[in-house]
Design a protein around this motif. Sequence first.
Motif, PDB file in Angstrom:
ATOM      1  N   GLY A 175       6.948  -8.350   4.119  1.00 15.70           N
ATOM      2  CA  GLY A 175       6.285  -6.922   4.244  1.00 15.70           C
ATOM      3  C   GLY A 175       6.461  -6.067   3.056  1.00 15.70           C
ATOM      4  O   GLY A 175       5.778  -5.388   2.670  1.00 15.70           O
ATOM      5  N   VAL A 176       7.817  -5.956   2.793  1.00 13.14           N
ATOM      6  CA  VAL A 176       8.212  -5.262   1.859  1.00 13.14           C
ATOM      7  C   VAL A 176       7.574  -5.400   0.392  1.00 13.14           C
ATOM      8  O   VAL A 176       7.058  -4.557  -0.294  1.00 13.14           O
ATOM      9  N   GLY A 177       7.617  -6.737   0.063  1.00 20.16           N
ATOM     10  CA  GLY A 177       6.676  -7.199  -1.297  1.00 20.16           C
ATOM     11  C   GLY A 177       5.383  -6.936  -1.012  1.00 20.16           C
ATOM     12  O   GLY A 177       4.697  -6.237  -2.068  1.00 20.16           O
ATOM     13  N   VAL A 178       4.762  -6.909   0.096  1.00 17.95           N
ATOM     14  CA  VAL A 178       3.256  -6.397   0.091  1.00 17.95           C
ATOM     15  C   VAL A 178       3.106  -4.996  -0.025  1.00 17.95           C
ATOM     16  O   VAL A 178       2.073  -4.385  -0.740  1.00 17.95           O
ATOM     17  N   ALA A 179       3.876  -4.343   0.390  1.00 14.17           N
ATOM     18  CA  ALA A 179       3.992  -2.940   0.687  1.00 14.17           C
ATOM     19  C   ALA A 179       4.308  -2.430  -0.873  1.00 14.17           C
ATOM     20  O   ALA A 179       3.613  -1.233  -1.320  1.00 14.17           O
ATOM     21  N   LEU A 180       4.913  -3.194  -1.876  1.00 16.82           N
ATOM     22  CA  LEU A 180       5.235  -2.610  -2.935  1.00 16.82           C
ATOM     23  C   LEU A 180       3.948  -2.709  -3.844  1.00 16.82           C
ATOM     24  O   LEU A 180       3.660  -1.823  -4.866  1.00 16.82           O
ATOM     25  N   VAL A 181       3.212  -3.839  -3.848  1.00 14.77           N
ATOM     26  CA  VAL A 181       1.892  -3.666  -4.342  1.00 14.77           C
ATOM     27  C   VAL A 181       0.869  -2.601  -3.857  1.00 14.77           C
ATOM     28  O   VAL A 181      -0.164  -2.234  -4.566  1.00 14.77           O
ATOM     29  N   ALA A 182       0.865  -2.943  -2.425  1.00 16.48           N
ATOM     30  CA  ALA A 182      -0.230  -2.165  -1.862  1.00 16.48           C
ATOM     31  C   ALA A 182      -0.136  -0.455  -2.259  1.00 16.48           C
ATOM     32  O   ALA A 182      -1.037   0.363  -2.268  1.00 16.48           O
ATOM     33  N   GLY A 183       1.306  -0.068  -2.417  1.00 14.92           N
ATOM     34  CA  GLY A 183       1.213   1.227  -2.881  1.00 14.92           C
ATOM     35  C   GLY A 183       0.471   1.852  -3.993  1.00 14.92           C
ATOM     36  O   GLY A 183      -0.411   2.501  -3.914  1.00 14.92           O
ATOM     37  N   PRO A 184       0.594   0.968  -5.157  1.00 11.83           N
ATOM     38  CA  PRO A 184      -0.111   1.501  -6.173  1.00 11.83           C
ATOM     39  C   PRO A 184      -1.895   1.051  -6.150  1.00 11.83           C
ATOM     40  O   PRO A 184      -2.351   2.013  -6.548  1.00 11.83           O
ATOM     41  N   LEU A 185      -1.801  -0.088  -5.708  1.00  9.99           N
ATOM     42  CA  LEU A 185      -3.521  -0.368  -5.480  1.00  9.99           C
ATOM     43  C   LEU A 185      -4.053   0.650  -4.495  1.00  9.99           C
ATOM     44  O   LEU A 185      -5.296   1.015  -4.516  1.00  9.99           O
ATOM     45  N   GLY A 186      -3.269   1.011  -3.283  1.00 13.07           N
ATOM     46  CA  GLY A 186      -3.734   1.967  -2.243  1.00 13.07           C
ATOM     47  C   GLY A 186      -4.223   3.251  -2.962  1.00 13.07           C
ATOM     48  O   GLY A 186      -5.499   3.921  -2.560  1.00 13.07           O
ATOM     49  N   CYS A 187      -3.465   3.596  -4.022  1.00 11.81           N
ATOM     50  CA  CYS A 187      -3.696   4.925  -4.622  1.00 11.81           C
ATOM     51  C   CYS A 187      -4.921   4.943  -5.422  1.00 11.81           C
ATOM     52  O   CYS A 187      -5.783   5.863  -5.291  1.00 11.81           O
ATOM     53  N   PHE A 188      -5.254   3.659  -6.078  1.00 11.49           N
ATOM     54  CA  PHE A 188      -6.557   3.625  -6.711  1.00 11.49           C
ATOM     55  C   PHE A 188      -7.812   3.511  -5.724  1.00 11.49           C
ATOM     56  O   PHE A 188      -8.799   4.111  -5.686  1.00 11.49           O
ATOM     57  N   VAL A 189      -7.282   2.983  -4.384  1.00 14.76           N
ATOM     58  CA  VAL A 189      -8.501   2.918  -3.402  1.00 14.76           C
ATOM     59  C   VAL A 189      -8.867   4.378  -2.911  1.00 14.76           C
ATOM     60  O   VAL A 189      -9.905   4.767  -2.913  1.00 14.76           O
ATOM     61  N   THR A 204      -6.898  -2.560   5.009  1.00 18.08           N
ATOM     62  CA  THR A 204      -7.308  -1.158   4.505  1.00 18.08           C
ATOM     63  C   THR A 204      -6.241  -0.124   4.882  1.00 18.08           C
ATOM     64  O   THR A 204      -5.798   0.554   4.073  1.00 18.08           O
ATOM     65  N   ALA A 205      -5.801  -0.260   6.245  1.00 15.71           N
ATOM     66  CA  ALA A 205      -4.835   0.602   6.477  1.00 15.71           C
ATOM     67  C   ALA A 205      -3.603   0.836   5.845  1.00 15.71           C
ATOM     68  O   ALA A 205      -3.178   1.749   5.537  1.00 15.71           O
ATOM     69  N   LEU A 206      -3.227  -0.468   5.395  1.00 18.11           N
ATOM     70  CA  LEU A 206      -1.799  -0.563   4.644  1.00 18.11           C
ATOM     71  C   LEU A 206      -2.146  -0.012   3.275  1.00 18.11           C
ATOM     72  O   LEU A 206      -0.994   0.250   2.698  1.00 18.11           O
ATOM     73  N   LEU A 207      -3.276  -0.231   2.823  1.00 17.09           N
ATOM     74  CA  LEU A 207      -3.490   0.273   1.604  1.00 17.09           C
ATOM     75  C   LEU A 207      -3.680   2.140   1.346  1.00 17.09           C
ATOM     76  O   LEU A 207      -3.105   2.474   0.536  1.00 17.09           O
ATOM     77  N   ILE A 208      -4.344   2.397   2.393  1.00 20.32           N
ATOM     78  CA  ILE A 208      -4.867   3.796   2.241  1.00 20.32           C
ATOM     79  C   ILE A 208      -3.737   4.726   2.956  1.00 20.32           C
ATOM     80  O   ILE A 208      -3.395   5.755   2.262  1.00 20.32           O
ATOM     81  N   ILE A 209      -3.174   4.419   4.053  1.00 21.28           N
ATOM     82  CA  ILE A 209      -2.310   5.310   4.653  1.00 21.28           C
ATOM     83  C   ILE A 209      -1.103   5.747   4.030  1.00 21.28           C
ATOM     84  O   ILE A 209      -0.800   7.005   3.787  1.00 21.28           O
ATOM     85  N   PRO A 210      -0.284   4.781   3.258  1.00 18.95           N
ATOM     86  CA  PRO A 210       0.839   5.110   2.398  1.00 18.95           C
ATOM     87  C   PRO A 210       0.456   5.855   1.353  1.00 18.95           C
ATOM     88  O   PRO A 210       1.211   7.075   1.038  1.00 18.95           O
ATOM     89  N   ALA A 211      -0.762   5.710   0.700  1.00 14.02           N
ATOM     90  CA  ALA A 211      -1.190   6.478  -0.384  1.00 14.02           C
ATOM     91  C   ALA A 211      -1.574   7.810  -0.015  1.00 14.02           C
ATOM     92  O   ALA A 211      -1.305   8.913  -0.678  1.00 14.02           O
ATOM     93  N   ALA A 212      -2.300   7.937   1.132  1.00 13.49           N
ATOM     94  CA  ALA A 212      -2.561   9.231   1.589  1.00 13.49           C
ATOM     95  C   ALA A 212      -1.559  10.198   2.069  1.00 13.49           C
ATOM     96  O   ALA A 212      -1.552  11.516   1.684  1.00 13.49           O
ATOM     97  N   THR A 213      -0.665   9.406   2.572  1.00 10.48           N
ATOM     98  CA  THR A 213       0.887  10.189   2.959  1.00 10.48           C
ATOM     99  C   THR A 213       1.416  10.875   1.688  1.00 10.48           C
ATOM    100  O   THR A 213       1.870  12.018   1.706  1.00 10.48           O
TER     101      THR A 213
END
Lengths: 262, 270
Positions: free
Chosen positions: B19-33, B200-209
Amino acid sequence: MTEPLVTLDAVTVRFDGRTAVDRVTLSIRRGDILTIIGPNGAGKTTLIKALLGLQPPTAGTVTRQPGLVIGYVPQNLHMEATLPLSVRRFMALSGRPAEECAQALARTGIGHLADASIHHLSGGEKQRLLLARALARRPDLLVLDEPAQGVDINGQAALYHLIRELRDQLNCGVIMISHDLHLVMAATDKVICLNQHVCCSGYPADISHDPAFIETFGRSVAESVAVYHHHHNHRHNLHGDVIPTIPETSDSHGHRCSHEPH
Amino acid sequence: MSLIDSLLNDFFWRALLGGVGVALVAGPLGCFVVWRRLAYFGDTLAHSALLGIALSFLISLPLNLAVILTCVCIALLLVLLSRTRTLATDTLLGILAHSALAIGLVTLSFMPEVRLDLTGLLFGDLLAMSRDDLLWIYGGAVLVLALLVRLWRGLLMSTIHEELARVEGVPVERLRLILMVMFSLVIAVAMKIVGVLLITALLIIPAATARRLARTPEHMVGLAMIFGCLAVAGGLALSWYLDTPAGPSVVVTAFATFLLTYAATVKATA
């Protein structure tokens, strides 16, 4: 004569069968300030985009000098509010050293805003920021799409003055789109009046007398910048299309308008 | 070494690490989303992942590879179709997203011999994380993060102003393509964590926060990574103590963090 920085040869751009730019030929050299004027929908921005290589022409050729550095000031900086960005950072993204970025900001009069968020800038400040960004790149050619948009009237005169100064300093070519006829007339070397095709072009003193200019901007505007008017060989309807009231002649698209005294 | 080995033998730790591994890439990519308004685009790619799963059984490809390939194909199709401009992009995305999901489900129904945990695919099966999955996740994460670091300036510039970037010589189209491939990669691996419907939630919500607190793009990316990791840890804890489904719990935690941050910053600025 120096080599032209950019040459457009019979450039035509069509969208879905509608002609936005019709066989426009022009060239810009170092030291030139060329201003494109024309009514809404005349294809000014499309022409600029073709020149920049953002819009491939339907026909004709655009030749840019190899290695040409272009400083582009787009019509507006629409900023996604979700992207946090300071003025300083936006400048740094140009890849130029911090010192040069700071100088460029100071040059356009917004040096004090370096730490501000770009989302909090006014329209005029954004224009100056975009100009500063273009400057930091030390361009051979400055391309400005309505640079004075959102700038107050005193600021406008200062801005056009600044553009002239920059031209002298950088020895670059300048091509810009403008609506501010009075200011343009004072600040530019050469004017192109665009209405899909080049209606008329020339030096400010001449062009305000050109019937195509009067036709495009109306008599009252033209009279305020001109002293006398004269007839020419084509007319425009409200869409800016040429109305063939007289038999089509070889140059009926007004690449050369006839100049008869009124 | 034995400590790591014993950690990896524990399903809970495998889940947390994955989960942490995915969160680490979802962070920057989520920002681009968020920056590029690609939320619906991400959804479409995620939905098409199910089609990829069906294909993987049909032509017996490795699951992750099939999902990545399908996502890349759908992404390319989207780019091509959106250029024709005959349909609004959101309409186009709606058509492709749901058609891909439906075709995936229909194709799977033709293969009764394939016993598939559909709920796991749709909502994630974090606790069933295998060592192989971890390898995929960390391999993908290293690749994506390395690419992001390398291409950062160009990606950021073309996000801020595409035309300006193009005039300045940034290869905008190529970067867009690379970004899409990265999305496809992340979706293929994130599917395991939160499932097709919640990626999509995992991408967007941390970035929006993160946006509420960030002052620079990099700051936002860092915070999004942290919030993503918090969501994974919180979701797992929730799942552990209250026996809730892990994937949705991660999203619920992310949402709670978003609400708390929002409330705190509104109070701070008021």
